[in-house]
Structures are given as structure tokens and as C-alpha cells.
Motif scaffolding. Structure first.
Motif, PDB file in Angstrom:
ATOM      1  N   ALA A   1       0.854  -1.188   0.000  1.00 17.51           N
ATOM      2  CA  ALA A   1       0.000   0.000   0.000  1.00 17.51           C
ATOM      3  C   ALA A   1       0.886   1.233   0.000  1.00 17.51           C
ATOM      4  O   ALA A   1       2.063   1.172   0.381  1.00 17.51           O
ATOM      5  CB  ALA A   1      -0.926   0.014   1.215  1.00 17.51           C
ATOM      6  N   VAL A   2       0.324   2.345  -0.443  1.00 19.67           N
ATOM      7  CA  VAL A   2       1.045   3.617  -0.463  1.00 19.67           C
ATOM      8  C   VAL A   2       0.234   4.646   0.315  1.00 19.67           C
ATOM      9  O   VAL A   2      -0.969   4.788   0.111  1.00 19.67           O
ATOM     10  CB  VAL A   2       1.267   4.113  -1.912  1.00 19.67           C
ATOM     11  CG1 VAL A   2       1.857   5.527  -1.913  1.00 19.67           C
ATOM     12  CG2 VAL A   2       2.181   3.164  -2.671  1.00 19.67           C
ATOM     13  N   ILE A   3       0.908   5.336   1.228  1.00 18.41           N
ATOM     14  CA  ILE A   3       0.281   6.412   2.006  1.00 18.41           C
ATOM     15  C   ILE A   3       0.954   7.721   1.628  1.00 18.41           C
ATOM     16  O   ILE A   3       2.180   7.847   1.718  1.00 18.41           O
ATOM     17  CB  ILE A   3       0.412   6.161   3.519  1.00 18.41           C
ATOM     18  CG1 ILE A   3      -0.262   4.836   3.895  1.00 18.41           C
ATOM     19  CG2 ILE A   3      -0.191   7.312   4.314  1.00 18.41           C
ATOM     20  CD1 ILE A   3      -0.059   4.435   5.336  1.00 18.41           C
ATOM     21  N   VAL A   4       0.166   8.683   1.176  1.00 18.03           N
ATOM     22  CA  VAL A   4       0.688   9.989   0.756  1.00 18.03           C
ATOM     23  C   VAL A   4       0.362  11.001   1.850  1.00 18.03           C
ATOM     24  O   VAL A   4      -0.790  11.161   2.245  1.00 18.03           O
ATOM     25  CB  VAL A   4       0.067  10.425  -0.583  1.00 18.03           C
ATOM     26  CG1 VAL A   4       0.619  11.786  -1.002  1.00 18.03           C
ATOM     27  CG2 VAL A   4       0.335   9.386  -1.664  1.00 18.03           C
ATOM     28  N   ASN A   5       1.398  11.704   2.303  1.00 17.36           N
ATOM     29  CA  ASN A   5       1.253  12.600   3.445  1.00 17.36           C
ATOM     30  C   ASN A   5       1.389  14.068   3.042  1.00 17.36           C
ATOM     31  O   ASN A   5       2.483  14.564   2.799  1.00 17.36           O
ATOM     32  CB  ASN A   5       2.309  12.250   4.505  1.00 17.36           C
ATOM     33  CG  ASN A   5       2.085  12.971   5.817  1.00 17.36           C
ATOM     34  OD1 ASN A   5       0.972  13.329   6.159  1.00 17.36           O
ATOM     35  ND2 ASN A   5       3.159  13.183   6.560  1.00 17.36           N
ATOM     36  N   SER A   6       0.258  14.747   2.879  1.00 19.88           N
ATOM     37  CA  SER A   6       0.195  16.211   2.774  1.00 19.88           C
ATOM     38  C   SER A   6       0.606  16.827   1.436  1.00 19.88           C
ATOM     39  O   SER A   6       0.932  18.008   1.392  1.00 19.88           O
ATOM     40  CB  SER A   6       1.016  16.877   3.897  1.00 19.88           C
ATOM     41  OG  SER A   6       0.442  16.586   5.143  1.00 19.88           O
ATOM     42  N   PHE A   7       0.620  16.044   0.347  1.00 14.26           N
ATOM     43  CA  PHE A   7       0.834  16.664  -0.957  1.00 14.26           C
ATOM     44  C   PHE A   7       0.076  15.871  -2.008  1.00 14.26           C
ATOM     45  O   PHE A   7      -0.474  14.802  -1.744  1.00 14.26           O
ATOM     46  CB  PHE A   7       2.321  16.767  -1.301  1.00 14.26           C
ATOM     47  CG  PHE A   7       3.045  15.450  -1.377  1.00 14.26           C
ATOM     48  CD1 PHE A   7       3.105  14.731  -2.558  1.00 14.26           C
ATOM     49  CD2 PHE A   7       3.682  14.930  -0.261  1.00 14.26           C
ATOM     50  CE1 PHE A   7       3.770  13.526  -2.643  1.00 14.26           C
ATOM     51  CE2 PHE A   7       4.355  13.720  -0.327  1.00 14.26           C
ATOM     52  CZ  PHE A   7       4.401  13.014  -1.512  1.00 14.26           C
ATOM     53  N   ASN A   8       0.021  16.424  -3.214  1.00  6.92           N
ATOM     54  CA  ASN A   8      -0.788  15.825  -4.278  1.00  6.92           C
ATOM     55  C   ASN A   8      -0.024  14.773  -5.063  1.00  6.92           C
ATOM     56  O   ASN A   8       1.212  14.746  -5.071  1.00  6.92           O
ATOM     57  CB  ASN A   8      -1.246  16.907  -5.246  1.00  6.92           C
ATOM     58  CG  ASN A   8      -0.079  17.420  -6.087  1.00  6.92           C
ATOM     59  OD1 ASN A   8       0.983  17.764  -5.571  1.00  6.92           O
ATOM     60  ND2 ASN A   8      -0.264  17.462  -7.401  1.00  6.92           N
ATOM     61  N   ILE A   9      -0.769  13.896  -5.722  1.00  5.36           N
ATOM     62  CA  ILE A   9      -0.204  13.063  -6.777  1.00  5.36           C
ATOM     63  C   ILE A   9      -1.106  13.239  -7.996  1.00  5.36           C
ATOM     64  O   ILE A   9      -2.284  13.568  -7.862  1.00  5.36           O
ATOM     65  CB  ILE A   9      -0.078  11.584  -6.374  1.00  5.36           C
ATOM     66  CG1 ILE A   9      -1.443  10.976  -6.067  1.00  5.36           C
ATOM     67  CG2 ILE A   9       0.852  11.421  -5.198  1.00  5.36           C
ATOM     68  CD1 ILE A   9      -1.366   9.489  -5.783  1.00  5.36           C
ATOM     69  N   VAL A  10      -0.541  13.030  -9.164  1.00  7.30           N
ATOM     70  CA  VAL A  10      -1.271  13.316 -10.400  1.00  7.30           C
ATOM     71  C   VAL A  10      -2.069  12.083 -10.833  1.00  7.30           C
ATOM     72  O   VAL A  10      -1.781  10.960 -10.406  1.00  7.30           O
ATOM     73  CB  VAL A  10      -0.313  13.760 -11.525  1.00  7.30           C
ATOM     74  CG1 VAL A  10       0.394  15.046 -11.132  1.00  7.30           C
ATOM     75  CG2 VAL A  10       0.705  12.671 -11.830  1.00  7.30           C
ATOM     76  N   PRO A  11      -3.088  12.258 -11.683  1.00 12.38           N
ATOM     77  CA  PRO A  11      -3.956  11.144 -12.094  1.00 12.38           C
ATOM     78  C   PRO A  11      -3.201   9.952 -12.670  1.00 12.38           C
ATOM     79  O   PRO A  11      -3.584   8.802 -12.438  1.00 12.38           O
ATOM     80  CB  PRO A  11      -4.870  11.786 -13.142  1.00 12.38           C
ATOM     81  CG  PRO A  11      -4.937  13.228 -12.760  1.00 12.38           C
ATOM     82  CD  PRO A  11      -3.581  13.552 -12.216  1.00 12.38           C
ATOM     83  N   GLU A  12      -2.124  10.199 -13.423  1.00 10.95           N
ATOM     84  CA  GLU A  12      -1.370   9.097 -14.013  1.00 10.95           C
ATOM     85  C   GLU A  12      -0.760   8.206 -12.934  1.00 10.95           C
ATOM     86  O   GLU A  12      -0.678   6.979 -13.093  1.00 10.95           O
ATOM     87  CB  GLU A  12      -0.256   9.637 -14.908  1.00 10.95           C
ATOM     88  CG  GLU A  12      -0.735  10.357 -16.160  1.00 10.95           C
ATOM     89  CD  GLU A  12      -1.157  11.802 -15.878  1.00 10.95           C
ATOM     90  OE1 GLU A  12      -0.984  12.256 -14.719  1.00 10.95           O
ATOM     91  OE2 GLU A  12      -1.657  12.461 -16.802  1.00 10.95           O
ATOM     92  N   GLU A  13      -0.344   8.825 -11.830  1.00  9.10           N
ATOM     93  CA  GLU A  13       0.255   8.056 -10.737  1.00  9.10           C
ATOM     94  C   GLU A  13      -0.810   7.255  -9.990  1.00  9.10           C
ATOM     95  O   GLU A  13      -0.570   6.115  -9.581  1.00  9.10           O
ATOM     96  CB  GLU A  13       1.000   9.010  -9.797  1.00  9.10           C
ATOM     97  CG  GLU A  13       2.191   9.674 -10.469  1.00  9.10           C
ATOM     98  CD  GLU A  13       2.679  10.918  -9.759  1.00  9.10           C
ATOM     99  OE1 GLU A  13       3.785  11.395 -10.101  1.00  9.10           O
ATOM    100  OE2 GLU A  13       1.969  11.422  -8.864  1.00  9.10           O
ATOM    101  N   VAL A  14      -1.976   7.854  -9.821  1.00  9.16           N
ATOM    102  CA  VAL A  14      -3.089   7.134  -9.206  1.00  9.16           C
ATOM    103  C   VAL A  14      -3.466   5.928 -10.056  1.00  9.16           C
ATOM    104  O   VAL A  14      -3.695   4.817  -9.533  1.00  9.16           O
ATOM    105  CB  VAL A  14      -4.317   8.062  -9.026  1.00  9.16           C
ATOM    106  CG1 VAL A  14      -5.517   7.261  -8.533  1.00  9.16           C
ATOM    107  CG2 VAL A  14      -4.004   9.194  -8.058  1.00  9.16           C
TER     108      VAL A  14
END
Length: 267
Positions: free
Chosen positions: A120-133
Motif C-alpha cells: 500500500a502507499v500512504i501519501v502525506n500532505s501533498f498531491n499526486i497526479v492522475p497518471e500516478e493514481v
């Protein structure tokens, strides 16, 4: 001699598959059965092989935590402690990946399909772009957001309402009679044009409330290589007209603000 899974099964009076399931998917085993297996494993000093379990289940028992700042910061260290208090007892390790800019973030998602070494990946306090999702979705890797700018594409999220929090803070200063406030914030690196941070909501909340109350906001930008406290104090001392001892609402880490305010007591 190292105890075998067969010995644990015999000691607990259950099947080998039940012992395996107890360690791999304990939520699928009845509590009393799980207790018997764990007691037998402890008695025989049985230890599971993480590598063997990973090969069998396809799980790495590792979660990636993406941070934009060092773990030593107050927010990140508390985030890690909270995650570890849940994940560690469940048998998961946390791997920290510090994302200094959008390039680091892109590199992580570009190489993840090859490594396939996190569950699993947890992203803390910044964005990721649709391609990465989309890349995580194709890999069947869940993604969780903590205090992220946008929840689109995430399997689960939890966030602070930074905009509302800033609204409350500015309203409090207004009620105390302040009409001119200083706002200290860190500027992004040139490489961070594609990075959006959750703290952007604080600035929006501040400016909205200040405009509504017709308050003046003195914005103090701090570059990442500057000493935050000295930058804040120098900006306050050179303002024209000179302000009375101000309240600084910090977008930078809180100790910068507190240090500056304490030094302002000498005015």
C-alpha cells in the motif's frame, strides 16, 4: 533445532493450514483458535519466515509512506508514530520515501511497478497526479491520503480542515483587536511547480477571512535554504510602517513562529 509448522500444528491440535492462516490472515481465524496457535508457537519458539510468507501470499508486508519533509518535523513524526502503532502489531513495516520535488515523486511511481515491493502507499500532505493514481490502481495497490489537497483517486483519506482552522485563528485575532497580521510561509522549490501541498488551504483561509474583515496581511516568504526565524524577524523589523508586536500565523513549522514571537518580546 528450529520448530516446524507441523510441530506447531500438532501442539495446538489444529491443521497446518490453520497455523499458516493464523499468521498470514489472522482475521479469518477464530480468536480461541488463534490463541491456541500463538501459545503453541511461543512454547516451541516458532518463527515465521517473512520471505516465505511473501512468496506464498504475494504480499511484501511493507507500506510506503511518502513525505515531502523530513520525518523529524512535528507533523511527520506524529503521523509515523500513529501509523506504526497500527501497522507494526499487524506485521507490517513502514518504508519512508522523502519527496523533495515532483521529480522524486515521479521517480517513485515510475519504478514501483518494477519493484512491486509495497502492499500500500500512504501519501502525506501533498498531491499526486492522475497518471500516478492510475498506475497504483492497475497494480491493485491501495492508496491512502493524509491531509492531501485532493481526494480524487484515493481509496481512503483523512484530513484536517486547514481552511476552517485558519478562519478560526484569524477571527480570534480580529476579536482581540488586531487589524494587521504577518503570515510566514515557505516558498516551494523551482522544481516543485507540479507539487501542491495541503497547506495551500491555510493561505486561502487566511486571505478569505482577512479580506472579509478588511485586515492587512503582511506575507513573509521563506526560501527553503534560509533561516526561518531570522527571515521573519528581519522582515518585521524592516516593515514600513513598523508594526506593533505582531502575531505571526505560521505556515512553516510551529517552532519557527514561536521562536520569532518570543524574540519579539524584546521590542
Amino acid at each position: 533445532m528450529k520448530a516446524s509448522i507441523q510441530a506447531v500444528a500438532a501442539e495446538a491440535g489444529v491443521s497446518i493450514s490453520t497455523v499458516s492462516r493464523t499468521f498470514a490472515k489472522p482475521n479469518l481465524v477464530l480468536p480461541e483458535t488463534r490463541s491456541k496457535v500463538m501459545a503453541a508457537a511461543e512454547k516451541l519458539d516458532y518463527r515465521i519466515s517473512r520471505s516465505a510468507a511473501a512468496l506464498k501470499t504475494g504480499q511484501s508486508f511493507r507500506v510506503a509512506l511518502l513525505m515531502s519533509d523530513p520525518i523529524s518535523t512535528w507533523f511527520n513524526s506524529n503521523t509515523y508514530a500513529g501509523l506504526d502503532s497500527v501497522l507494526h502489531p499487524a506485521g507490517y513495516d513502514i518504508s519512508i520515501f522523502e519527496m523533495a520535488d515532483a521529480h522524486d515523486r515521479h521517480e517513485f511511481f515510475a519504478t514501483l511497478p518494477v519493484r512491486r515491493n509495497v502492499d500500500a502507499v500512504i501519501v502525506n500532505s501533498f498531491n499526486i497526479v492522475p497518471e500516478e493514481v492510475e498506475k497504483l490502481s492497475n497494480m491493485k495497490v491501495p492508496i491512502v491520503g493524509i491531509n492531501i489537497p485532493s481526494i480524487n483517486g484515493f481509496n481512503a483519506t483523512v484530513s484536517i480542515d486547514d481552511r476552517q482552522a485558519m478562519h478560526v485563528a484569524v477571527e480570534h485575532l480580529f476579536s482581540m483587536g488586531h487589524r494587521r497580521i504577518a503570515y510566514a510561509y515557505e516558498t516551494s522549490n523551482d522544481n516543485n511547480q507540479n507539487m501542491v501541498f495541503s497547506t495551500e488551504a491555510r493561505l486561502h483561509g487566511l486571505m478569505e477571512t482577512a479580506e472579509k474583515r478588511k485586515m492587512t496581511v503582511e506575507r513573509i516568504a521563506i526560501r527553503n535554504y534560509e533561516d526561518a526565524t531570522n527571515t521573519i524577524l528581519n522582515s518585521l523589523l524592516t516593515m514600513d510602517p513598523a508594526p506593533p508586536p505582531p502575531h505571526c500565523i505560521a505556515k512553516v513549522t510551529s517552532w519557527h513562529c514561536l521562536s520569532s514571537i518570543m524574540r519579539c518580546r524584546n521590542w
